[in-house]
Design an enzyme around this catalytic site. Sequence first.
Site, PDB file in Angstrom:
ATOM      1  N   HIS A  74      -5.695   0.209   4.633  1.00 57.06           N
ATOM      2  CA  HIS A  74      -4.224   0.378   4.632  1.00 57.06           C
ATOM      3  C   HIS A  74      -3.581  -0.960   5.461  1.00 57.06           C
ATOM      4  CE1 HIS A  74      -0.815   3.280   5.716  1.00 57.06           C
ATOM      5  NE2 HIS A  74      -0.479   2.374   6.497  1.00 57.06           N
ATOM      6  N   GLU A  75      -4.194  -1.618   6.480  1.00 54.95           N
ATOM      7  CA  GLU A  75      -3.622  -2.488   7.115  1.00 54.95           C
ATOM      8  C   GLU A  75      -3.405  -3.546   6.172  1.00 54.95           C
ATOM      9  OE1 GLU A  75      -1.508  -1.717   9.303  1.00 54.95           O
ATOM     10  OE2 GLU A  75      -2.744   0.216  10.045  1.00 54.95           O
ATOM     11  N   HIS A 112      -0.683  -3.976   3.818  1.00 54.90           N
ATOM     12  CA  HIS A 112       0.705  -4.465   4.140  1.00 54.90           C
ATOM     13  C   HIS A 112       0.715  -6.014   4.059  1.00 54.90           C
ATOM     14  CE1 HIS A 112       2.619  -1.069   6.119  1.00 54.90           C
ATOM     15  NE2 HIS A 112       1.246  -0.681   6.784  1.00 54.90           N
ATOM     16  N   CYS A 118       2.404   6.588   7.978  1.00 53.19           N
ATOM     17  CA  CYS A 118       2.665   5.166   8.149  1.00 53.19           C
ATOM     18  C   CYS A 118       3.750   5.029   8.990  1.00 53.19           C
ATOM     19  CB  CYS A 118       2.673   4.232   6.795  1.00 53.19           C
ATOM     20  SG  CYS A 118       3.103   2.489   7.234  1.00 53.19           S
TER      21      CYS A 118
END
Lengths: 167, 179
Positions: free
Chosen positions: A140-141, A144, A98
Amino acid sequence: MAVREVLVYPDPRLKQVCRAVGEFDDEVTQLITDLLDTMYAAGHSVGVAAPQIGSDLRVVVVDVSHSKLGRDDNHGCLVMVNPEILEREGAKVMREGCMSVPDYTGNVTRAEKILVQFIDADGIERVVRARGFEAVAIQHELDHLDGLLFLDRVSSLKTDVFRRKRR
Amino acid sequence: MRYFALTIIGRDRPGIVSRVTEILYHMGCNIADSSCSILGGQFAMQLIIAHPELVDGDQVQANFAPLEQDNLSVFVRTLKPGGERRPELSGDLCLISVYGSDKPGIVYRVAKELGERNINITDLNTKLIGSEQRPVYVMMLEATLPEGIDVDSLEAILEPVRLELGVDISVRSINPVEL
């Protein structure tokens, strides 16, 4: 348009839970532009989430179409506002890194296929079925937006391959 | 900062990490990199540690004397300046699995092919599994490939070894994805 600096942990903004976007005002439009500029400027990046450039709105951009792993199976450039995963299926392990956690990678298990709902850059509700690398990148995003880093998801140490169930 | 490599190994039991790190903490040592694992019945700790003042490895070693009395072996290596920094590891990262009936030379024969071609092994794990009558050897290693060698060509390179040893070998790319 602006390429923004990507925040690096331990910046506290990476650990906050983001708030839903209400109306599409200038702030949101500007954020989307900056996310796209930042993603494409990084070259190797396939996604950026709003908190990575200091915003606390639920917006991410993903584009795996230029990457080797994703170019055969993708939806091109995805701008996702208030995204939500409706369905998950299967499991896929990838060694993730990342931009916000430099110099570290770890094996993460994520769903192999997802059904994700979001509002696109034109303010239109969409539902997309993604799989493989694109599905991993989206998950993954989206993490966040809830203040989660891949470090919270690492599923194995390198030696894990030798661990066995207790008999 | 002066850096040391510290290796500690002994019969596995709860509390080893806490004893070791308590000593490091009271010495004022930083733990930079470390990897600790159970190997057979032994717990093995390997750490790169740093101290702002200590320069003498024997001085560092002396702090661990109580552990030696508890049957833990301690070894200290004093690093030359820069020895704590990892070299730039460019090149594709791949994972090589080698497994088959246990026989002498599996690790050596594979490592020889890699070493001769400048393929850098960055991680290596082996384990003996299966039954006593039919032991199976498993080796997993991670390596970075130099320019000109890819996963397919590496598989071809290892093909003669596979036939010679009668083991199974597979190679796959595990390049991290940056998201």
